[in-house]
Design a protein around this motif. Structure first.
Motif, mmCIF file in Angstrom:
data_model
loop_
_atom_site.group_PDB
_atom_site.id
_atom_site.type_symbol
_atom_site.label_atom_id
_atom_site.label_comp_id
_atom_site.label_asym_id
_atom_site.label_seq_id
_atom_site.Cartn_x
_atom_site.Cartn_y
_atom_site.Cartn_z
ATOM 1 N N TYR A 1 -2.634 -40.565 25.329
ATOM 2 C CA TYR A 1 -3.294 -39.259 25.395
ATOM 3 C C TYR A 1 -2.624 -38.343 26.417
ATOM 4 C CZ TYR A 1 -5.643 -40.286 29.828
ATOM 5 O OH TYR A 1 -5.909 -40.565 31.149
ATOM 6 N N LYS A 2 -1.961 -38.935 27.423
ATOM 7 C CA LYS A 2 -1.288 -38.118 28.429
ATOM 8 C C LYS A 2 -0.073 -37.393 27.849
ATOM 9 C CE LYS A 2 -2.672 -40.755 32.501
ATOM 10 N NZ LYS A 2 -3.006 -39.680 33.432
ATOM 11 N N CYS B 1 0.000 -35.743 25.270
ATOM 12 C CA CYS B 1 -0.438 -34.436 24.763
ATOM 13 C C CYS B 1 -0.186 -33.351 25.808
ATOM 14 C CB CYS B 1 -1.920 -34.476 24.401
ATOM 15 S SG CYS B 1 -2.344 -35.641 23.088
ATOM 16 N N GLU B 2 -0.477 -33.650 27.050
ATOM 17 C CA GLU B 2 -0.246 -32.688 28.121
ATOM 18 C C GLU B 2 1.244 -32.433 28.310
ATOM 19 O OE1 GLU B 2 -0.905 -30.063 31.379
ATOM 20 O OE2 GLU B 2 -2.063 -30.719 29.631
ATOM 21 N N ALA C 1 3.517 -32.525 25.960
ATOM 22 C CA ALA C 1 3.918 -31.628 24.876
ATOM 23 C C ALA C 1 3.514 -30.193 25.190
ATOM 24 C CB ALA C 1 3.293 -32.087 23.564
ATOM 25 N N ARG C 2 2.327 -30.030 25.733
ATOM 26 C CA ARG C 2 1.845 -28.695 26.080
ATOM 27 C C ARG C 2 2.719 -28.050 27.150
ATOM 28 N NH1 ARG C 2 -0.830 -25.816 29.601
ATOM 29 N NH2 ARG C 2 -0.858 -27.541 31.082
ATOM 30 N N VAL D 1 7.792 -34.373 17.794
ATOM 31 C CA VAL D 1 7.121 -35.617 18.164
ATOM 32 C C VAL D 1 7.357 -36.708 17.121
ATOM 33 C CG1 VAL D 1 4.908 -36.687 18.727
ATOM 34 C CG2 VAL D 1 5.336 -34.300 19.383
ATOM 35 N N VAL E 1 -4.050 -41.700 19.456
ATOM 36 C CA VAL E 1 -4.066 -40.245 19.284
ATOM 37 C C VAL E 1 -3.612 -39.941 17.864
ATOM 38 C CG1 VAL E 1 -3.206 -38.023 20.107
ATOM 39 C CG2 VAL E 1 -3.485 -39.909 21.728
ATOM 40 N N THR F 1 -3.103 -34.068 16.246
ATOM 41 C CA THR F 1 -3.201 -33.484 17.585
ATOM 42 C C THR F 1 -1.840 -32.981 18.055
ATOM 43 O OG1 THR F 1 -5.030 -34.958 18.167
ATOM 44 C CG2 THR F 1 -3.834 -33.938 19.988
ATOM 45 N N PHE F 2 -0.828 -33.804 17.894
ATOM 46 C CA PHE F 2 0.517 -33.400 18.308
ATOM 47 C C PHE F 2 1.077 -32.319 17.393
ATOM 48 C CE2 PHE F 2 0.328 -37.574 20.400
ATOM 49 C CZ PHE F 2 0.760 -37.210 21.675
ATOM 50 N N LEU G 1 -0.241 -29.126 18.758
ATOM 51 C CA LEU G 1 0.384 -28.748 20.029
ATOM 52 C C LEU G 1 1.828 -28.295 19.856
ATOM 53 C CD1 LEU G 1 -0.978 -31.665 22.249
ATOM 54 C CD2 LEU G 1 -1.569 -29.232 22.471
ATOM 55 N N SER G 2 2.538 -28.947 18.948
ATOM 56 C CA SER G 2 3.962 -28.652 18.785
ATOM 57 C C SER G 2 4.248 -27.610 17.718
ATOM 58 C CB SER G 2 4.715 -29.943 18.422
ATOM 59 O OG SER G 2 4.318 -30.416 17.137
#
Length: 205
Positions: free
Chosen positions: A64-65, A67-68, A70-71, A82, A92, A96-97, A100-101
């Protein structure tokens, strides 16, 4: 900036120490100021403009970390793509990715839709930096062995750009001689290793 430098993913392991991938990116960025070896990133501003970071996510609770991470790349005006191990998708969701991407996530190399989007080894070709986070004990072992049995390990094996791994696992697994040998071998090949930082274990160990 020398994008094509040394190159080098994942069974489930405990979270253990946190990935420290964000700190690792910043550390690599600081190294960019040194003339001896540079990755071309602005550490002060986290500027990834005109750079593509391929984020390879392993199957640990610390996924899950990522994700941050990628942000942060997107915030730094970079492009992030990703790849995930099948185990990582249990922690995850690829969606979700993707959100973000802004691009599809590579999980199954044999998926016709994935091949249509990326083509064979396209992620490895487009990468200016490959980051493996979290790098589980299993993933580190498979990267060291040169395996290419999923989207992550195949991308890592084919990449010719700098490779950064952020280990995250149970403390007992981290201290195991096999894990330390794998890390030593990867370092000897020029792989950048960041972390792990100490943290509360998900399994309470």
């Amino acid at each position: 900036f020398s994008p094509r430098g040394s190159g080098g993913a994942g069974g489930g392991s405990g979270r253990g120490a946190s990935t420290a991938a964000e700190d690792g990116i910043e550390a690599q960025a600081r190294e960019a100021r040194r003339p001896a070896r540079t990755l071309g990133y602005d550490g002060g501003a986290m500027n990834f403009q005109n750079r593509t970071v391929v984020l390879c996510v392993g199957g640990g609770i610390a996924a899950y970390k990522a994700c941050e991470l990628a942000r942060l790349v997107v915030k730094g005006r970079g492009t992030v793509r990703v790849a995930m191990t099948p185990a990582a998708t249990r922690f995850v969701q690829p969606l979700t990715f993707q959100a973000l991407s802004g691009a599809p996530v590579l999980v199954d190399l044999l998926d016709p839709a994935a091949d249509l989007t990326y083509g064979h080894l396209a992620l490895a070709r487009m990468a200016d930096l490959v980051v493996v986070a979290p790098a589980t004990a299993d993933l580190l072992a498979r990267i060291r062995a040169g395996m290419a049995d999923d989207a992550v390990t195949t991308t890592v094996l084919a990449a010719t750009c700098p490779l950064l791994v952020a280990p995250a696992m149970n403390t007992r697994m981290w201290r195991n001689a096999a894990t330390q040998e794998n890390l030593a071998s990867l370092r000897a090949r020029g792989v950048h290793v960041v972390g792990p930082a100490a943290g509360e274990l998900a399994d309470g160990d």
